[in-house]
Every structure is written in structure tokens, then in C-alpha cells.
Design a protein around this motif. Structure first.
Motif, PDB file in Angstrom:
ATOM      1  N   PHE A 133       6.085   3.373  -9.229  1.00  9.30           N
ATOM      2  CA  PHE A 133       6.500   4.216 -10.347  1.00  9.30           C
ATOM      3  C   PHE A 133       7.985   3.981 -10.614  1.00  9.30           C
ATOM      4  O   PHE A 133       8.778   3.792  -9.671  1.00  9.30           O
ATOM      5  N   ILE A 134       8.342   4.015 -11.896  1.00 13.60           N
ATOM      6  CA  ILE A 134       9.715   3.723 -12.303  1.00 13.60           C
ATOM      7  C   ILE A 134      10.287   4.940 -13.019  1.00 13.60           C
ATOM      8  O   ILE A 134       9.648   5.520 -13.895  1.00 13.60           O
ATOM      9  N   LEU A 135      11.516   5.277 -12.650  1.00 10.89           N
ATOM     10  CA  LEU A 135      12.254   6.332 -13.353  1.00 10.89           C
ATOM     11  C   LEU A 135      13.483   5.682 -13.982  1.00 10.89           C
ATOM     12  O   LEU A 135      14.461   5.377 -13.290  1.00 10.89           O
ATOM     13  N   PRO A 136      13.462   5.410 -15.299  1.00 10.65           N
ATOM     14  CA  PRO A 136      14.622   4.799 -15.957  1.00 10.65           C
ATOM     15  C   PRO A 136      15.846   5.716 -15.921  1.00 10.65           C
ATOM     16  O   PRO A 136      15.754   6.893 -15.563  1.00 10.65           O
TER      17      PRO A 136
ATOM     18  N   ASP B 262       7.143  13.870 -16.931  1.00 10.17           N
ATOM     19  CA  ASP B 262       7.312  13.430 -18.308  1.00 10.17           C
ATOM     20  C   ASP B 262       8.054  12.105 -18.425  1.00 10.17           C
ATOM     21  O   ASP B 262       7.904  11.386 -19.424  1.00 10.17           O
ATOM     22  N   VAL B 263       8.868  11.750 -17.431  1.00 12.00           N
ATOM     23  CA  VAL B 263       9.743  10.574 -17.562  1.00 12.00           C
ATOM     24  C   VAL B 263       9.444   9.475 -16.536  1.00 12.00           C
ATOM     25  O   VAL B 263       9.873   8.333 -16.727  1.00 12.00           O
ATOM     26  N   ILE B 264       8.731   9.813 -15.462  1.00  7.92           N
ATOM     27  CA  ILE B 264       8.382   8.780 -14.472  1.00  7.92           C
ATOM     28  C   ILE B 264       7.202   7.981 -15.011  1.00  7.92           C
ATOM     29  O   ILE B 264       6.174   8.538 -15.392  1.00  7.92           O
ATOM     30  N   GLN B 265       7.350   6.647 -15.013  1.00  8.10           N
ATOM     31  CA  GLN B 265       6.343   5.776 -15.610  1.00  8.10           C
ATOM     32  C   GLN B 265       5.698   4.898 -14.540  1.00  8.10           C
ATOM     33  O   GLN B 265       6.405   4.311 -13.710  1.00  8.10           O
ATOM     34  N   PRO B 266       4.375   4.792 -14.535  1.00  9.09           N
ATOM     35  CA  PRO B 266       3.707   3.891 -13.568  1.00  9.09           C
ATOM     36  C   PRO B 266       3.911   2.439 -13.986  1.00  9.09           C
ATOM     37  O   PRO B 266       4.087   2.124 -15.167  1.00  9.09           O
TER      38      PRO B 266
ATOM     39  N   TYR C 156      14.198  -5.109 -17.037  1.00 14.11           N
ATOM     40  CA  TYR C 156      13.500  -5.989 -16.096  1.00 14.11           C
ATOM     41  C   TYR C 156      12.016  -5.631 -16.003  1.00 14.11           C
ATOM     42  O   TYR C 156      11.158  -6.518 -15.941  1.00 14.11           O
ATOM     43  N   MET C 157      11.727  -4.329 -15.986  1.00 14.13           N
ATOM     44  CA  MET C 157      10.349  -3.877 -15.786  1.00 14.13           C
ATOM     45  C   MET C 157       9.552  -3.810 -17.094  1.00 14.13           C
ATOM     46  O   MET C 157       8.347  -3.557 -17.070  1.00 14.13           O
TER      47      MET C 157
ATOM     48  N   GLY D   5       0.782  -1.228   0.000  1.00 12.75           N
ATOM     49  CA  GLY D   5       0.000   0.000   0.000  1.00 12.75           C
ATOM     50  C   GLY D   5       0.810   1.272   0.000  1.00 12.75           C
ATOM     51  O   GLY D   5       0.239   2.367   0.082  1.00 12.75           O
ATOM     52  N   LEU D   6       2.128   1.168  -0.092  1.00 18.76           N
ATOM     53  CA  LEU D   6       2.972   2.360  -0.083  1.00 18.76           C
ATOM     54  C   LEU D   6       3.123   2.921  -1.497  1.00 18.76           C
ATOM     55  O   LEU D   6       3.018   2.198  -2.488  1.00 18.76           O
ATOM     56  N   ARG D   7       3.383   4.194  -1.556  1.00 19.69           N
ATOM     57  CA  ARG D   7       3.641   4.865  -2.831  1.00 19.69           C
ATOM     58  C   ARG D   7       5.157   4.841  -3.034  1.00 19.69           C
ATOM     59  O   ARG D   7       5.915   5.473  -2.284  1.00 19.69           O
ATOM     60  N   VAL D   8       5.599   4.106  -4.042  1.00 20.38           N
ATOM     61  CA  VAL D   8       7.021   3.793  -4.183  1.00 20.38           C
ATOM     62  C   VAL D   8       7.534   4.316  -5.516  1.00 20.38           C
ATOM     63  O   VAL D   8       6.881   4.179  -6.555  1.00 20.38           O
TER      64      VAL D   8
END
Length: 465
Positions: free
Chosen positions: A341-344, A330-334, A309-310, A291-294
Motif C-alpha cells: 500500500f502506498i501513501l503519497p 481515503d488516501v492510502i492506495q493499494p 515512480y509508482m 508475504g508481508l503487509r507493507v
């Protein structure tokens, strides 16, 4: 080393010890087979003196005889006794060679001399022992003869037991040889096992880490031979024991650095291929499932892997934020259905260390800490480059991943030294690639989980673009 260390070595190296033990037995067996059988034959000579007429004379005569017996036993291997035997039996031996085949002994408090001959020919050993006994009686009679030729010698030697032909060889003694070979092989095997363990400088278990640092061990991830095929194990198989280990790591992470408000951590390792990227990804998924926002950031600006990997597009990312050509939204992807959320990493820059140590990164860290519950930075290894150390000082918390059986103790020490040199705090250590069998096995049973334990309510969530 303590007793438990030796027990662990025996458990770990029992195959080596068994092989060396069998080699020792085999060598003893081969030695016994190659040896020429030898036979032993013994003859006995009784030594007596002329009897006296009184008790005192008898006592003196007995004492004189016992003193003489040892002298006569030493006389057996002299040329004066052996040369007549060689001539009589026609032996192709010198007196020295024959002497090495002969032993003479005089049992304590007796007047007996036992003459033993060992030879490859059982009949020959019997003939030689008897002939030496006869030669000894003649030599002693001549030596002890009084000057007055009319008187007889006071000492008399009598051959009381002729040597018999032995049917069983005395050497090689196969049972004793095999026993000695087994003991020698066992001792050598244990010695090699202890030597190998002493020279082995790799991290094997939690105790090896504890000997290097007092930093807490947050958890252990067992070795998975299919890790390359399914790196996101928490997503692919949430009920597996390996997935449960990441949930245990998630729980322990909540108790780290309680005095620090920001929950951002750099995940790094000593060298490459220790499983830091897969550990960061699986930990992020486990945190989001709770339940955390990561936010998971690929801060490896040299060999980024998280986007692979993702299953995300990695053309733009952290590099674009640091040089100011893009905004976070613009660059953070859910990813998935949870708040993950992933930031490549974005494009690989020519100056990764300078970018990670820039003021722009400091501002991003503050911004991300305010927008997310937990922020994880997947950073490069500490020993090859300085990127992770620079980033760790800015972020304020570091988790060092250590691969059991791969990372050397001096490498782990070097990683901690690199962090200490920049005053970067270390939050904990995560052991990866732990064996599931053997003395260093990482067992889930001690935590009360069965092999099939998993979160019943956990559902595999599909990867999102």
C-alpha cells in the motif's frame, strides 16, 4: 595506508600511471633527440723517474712517482697546459671553456694519467686530447727541471697512447635516458595516484563507511545506468542481480532492531540524488513479495517522487492526514497484487518540519504500526533540512542510504551527527550506486549468486492504481 590500499590505488589508477609513464618515456626520448651528440677521446701519459742503482732507491723512486702522478693530473686543466693547446690548434675557446671539456684521472697504484676530452666533433676531441698530453709533458719537464741546467729532470712523461677518433657518441645515452624517463614517469604516476586518492574524500566502498561508523551495512545496490528508465527494478526485472540485492536487503532488514516490536523505518540520505526513493520503493516491493503487509509512505513533503515512480495519483496523501482533512482509508492506495500500500505525500505544505513533528504524526505512526507488518517512510535528505531527523526520532528506526562515489565522508558524518543530535536511532546503512567493475566493484559472487540468479518463482506483478 595499508598494503592493500596501495594495491587498490594501483588497480584503480593504472591508466593514469600508464599515461604518466609514457609521458616520461616520451620526454626522455625528446630530450635525447634534441641533444647534440658528443664524442669522447682519451690519451695516456706514462710518468717515470730516473732509475736508481739499489732496491731502496727504486722503491723510493716508485713512491715519489705515484705521489707526483695525482699532482700532474690536476695540472692538466690549468691554463699553463691548456693555453698552448688553444694556440696550437687555433681553438675559439677560453682556457676555462676548454677545461670543462677535459678530465684527467690517475688509476690507483699506477703511474699512468688518462686525459679524456669530450666534444661535439669526434676528430677535434682526439686532436685536443693528444695535444694536451704533449703540452703536459713539456710543462712538467719545465717545472721539474733542476736549478742546475746541466742536470736533466728526474721526472719524465711519455705519451704512450694517442687519442683515437671515436665513431660512437658517449652522449646522449638513449637507453639510459629512456630507462630514467620510465622510472621517473612511473614514480610520478604512482605519486599522483596516491595524492588523488588521499585528496578524494568520497565514500567508495564498505570499508570507507566502516571507518566512519559502527552502524551495520545492510547491503549494497550496484549502479544501474538505466535506473531512471526503470526505477522499480524489482518489479521490472525480478531476475536481475540488482533485484536480488534488494531481496538480500529485505532479508537483512528482518534481523534489525530485534528488541523493537514496531517494524517501521525512515529511509533517508545525506544529500539528494543518492537513490533513497527508488531504494525505498524497491525494498517495499521485495517485502510485499515475501508475504508481508507493507505500507510505503512518501514523507518527503518538499519534493515528493514516490507517486511518480509508482504511477499513482499524488494530489492527496500524508499532508491531508496530518491536517485532519482526510482519513487513512481515503488516501492510502493499494499497489500490485501483493499486500503493498502506498501513501503519497499529498500537497506540499509551507511548514513540512512542523507537520512531521506534530502529535498527529505520532498517532499515525502508532496506528500504522498496528495495521501493517512493515512501514517505510521515504524522508528528505538529512543535511539540507531537518525533516528526516524529526521523523526518525518519532518512528524509532532509520536506514541511511549512501551513494558510492558521490557522497563525501564529511557529508555522511554530518548525517549521523544530525541523527545523534535528536537521539534518533540508526538501524543500518545501504550503499547505492556501487560500481560493477574495478577495485571497488561490488561482487555478487562472494554471496554465492551467479549473474543470472533470481527467484524462479518470482513473477513481475503489474502496477495497480
Amino acid at each position: 595506508m595499508e598494503l592493500r590500499d596501495y594495491i587498490r590505488i594501483l588497480q584503480k589508477s593504472w591508466i593514469l600511471i600508464a599515461i604518466v609513464l609514457l609521458l616520461g618515456v616520451g620526454a626522455a626520448a625528446a630530450y635525447s633527440i634534441l641533444q647534440t651528440p658528443k664524442y669522447s677521446s682519451s690519451a695516456k701519459v706514462f710518468v717515470s723517474t730516473s732509475a736508481g742503482s739499489t732496491v731502496s732507491e727504486l722503491q723510493q723512486g716508485n713512491t715519489f712517482t705515484q705521489q707526483r702522478v695525482k699532482t700532474y693530473a690536476d695540472l692538466v686543466t690549468t691554463p699553463i697546459v691548456l693555453l698552448p693547446v688553444i694556440s696550437e690548434l687555433g681553438l675559439d675557446l677560453s682556457s676555462d671553456q676548454l677545461a670543462r671539456m677535459v678530465t684527467a684521472s690517475a688509476p690507483l697504484d699506477t703511474t699512468l694519467i688518462e686525459i679524456t676530452v669530450v666534444s661535439a666533433d669526434n676528430a677535434e676531441s682526439a686532436r685536443i686530447a693528444t695535444s694536451i698530453s704533449e703540452s703536459l709533458t713539456r710543462v712538467v719537464e719545465e717545472v721539474e727541471a733542476p736549478a742546475d741546467q746541466t742536470a736533466s729532470s728526474p721526472v719524465k712523461l711519455t705519451l704512450v697512447q694517442h687519442a683515437s677518433v671515436s665513431q660512437s657518441p658517449v652522449s646522449p645515452n638513449v637507453p639510459i635516458n629512456l630507462a630514467l624517463g620510465a622510472l621517473g614517469g612511473l614514480a610520478l604516476g604512482i605519486g599522483l595516484a596516491v595524492l588523488r586518492e588521499t585528496l578524494d574524500n568520497r565514500i567508495r566502498n564498505e570499508r570507507d563507511v566502516a571507518l566512519i561508523t559502527e552502524v551495520p551495512i545492510l547491503g549494497g545496490i550496484v549502479f544501474d545506468p538505466k535506473a531512471r528508465e526503470r526505477p522499480l527494478i524489482v518489479h521490472a526485472d525480478p531476475r536481475s542481480p540488482r533485484s536480488e540485492s534488494f531481496r538480500t536487503l529485505r532479508t537483512n532488514l528482518q534481523f534489525l532492531d530485534i528488541g523493537r516490536e514496531d517494524r517501521s523505518f525512515v529511509i533517508t540520505s545525506s544529500i539528494e540524488s543518492e537513490g533513497k526513493s527508488t531504494s525505498a520503493a524497491n525494498l517495499a516491493i521485495a517485502l510485499a513479495d515475501s508475504g508481508l503487509r507493507v505500507l510505503l509512505i512518501d514523507a518527503d513533503l518538499r519534493r515528493p517522487k514516490l507517486h511518480e515512480y509508482m504511477g499513482l495519483e499524488g494530489a492527496v496523501g500524508l499532508t491531508d492526514l496530518l491536517i485532519g482533512t482526510a482519513e487513512p482509508q481515503d488516501v492510502i492506495q493499494p499497489w500490485g497484487k501483493q499486500d503493498l500500500f502506498i501513501l503519497p505525500a499529498g500537497k506540499i505544505p509551507p511548514n513540512p518540519s512542523e507537520l512531521l513533528g506534530s502529535e498527529a504524526l505520532n498517532k499515525l505512526v502508532v496506528e500504522f504500526n498496528g495495521a501493517f507488518d512493515v512501514v517505510l517512510f521515504d524522508a528528505p535528505p538529512l543535511l539540507p533540512v531537518t525533516d528526516a531527523a524529526i521523523l526518525a526520532r518519532v518512528v524509532g528506526g532509520t536506514i541511511v542510504v549512501c551513494a558510492a562515489g558521490k557522497t563525501h565522508k564529511n557529508q555522511l558524518k554530518g548525517a549521523f551527527t544530525a541523527l545523534q543530535n535528536v537521539d534518533a536511532p540508526v538501524s543500518g546503512v545501504v550503499l547505492t550506486m556501487l560500481p560493477t567493475k574495478g577495485p571497488d566493484a561490488y561482487g555478487y559472487g562472494r554471496y554465492g549468486y551467479g549473474y543470472g540468479y533470481g527467484d524462479i518463482d518470482s513473477k513481475a506483478v503489474p502496477a495497480g492504481g
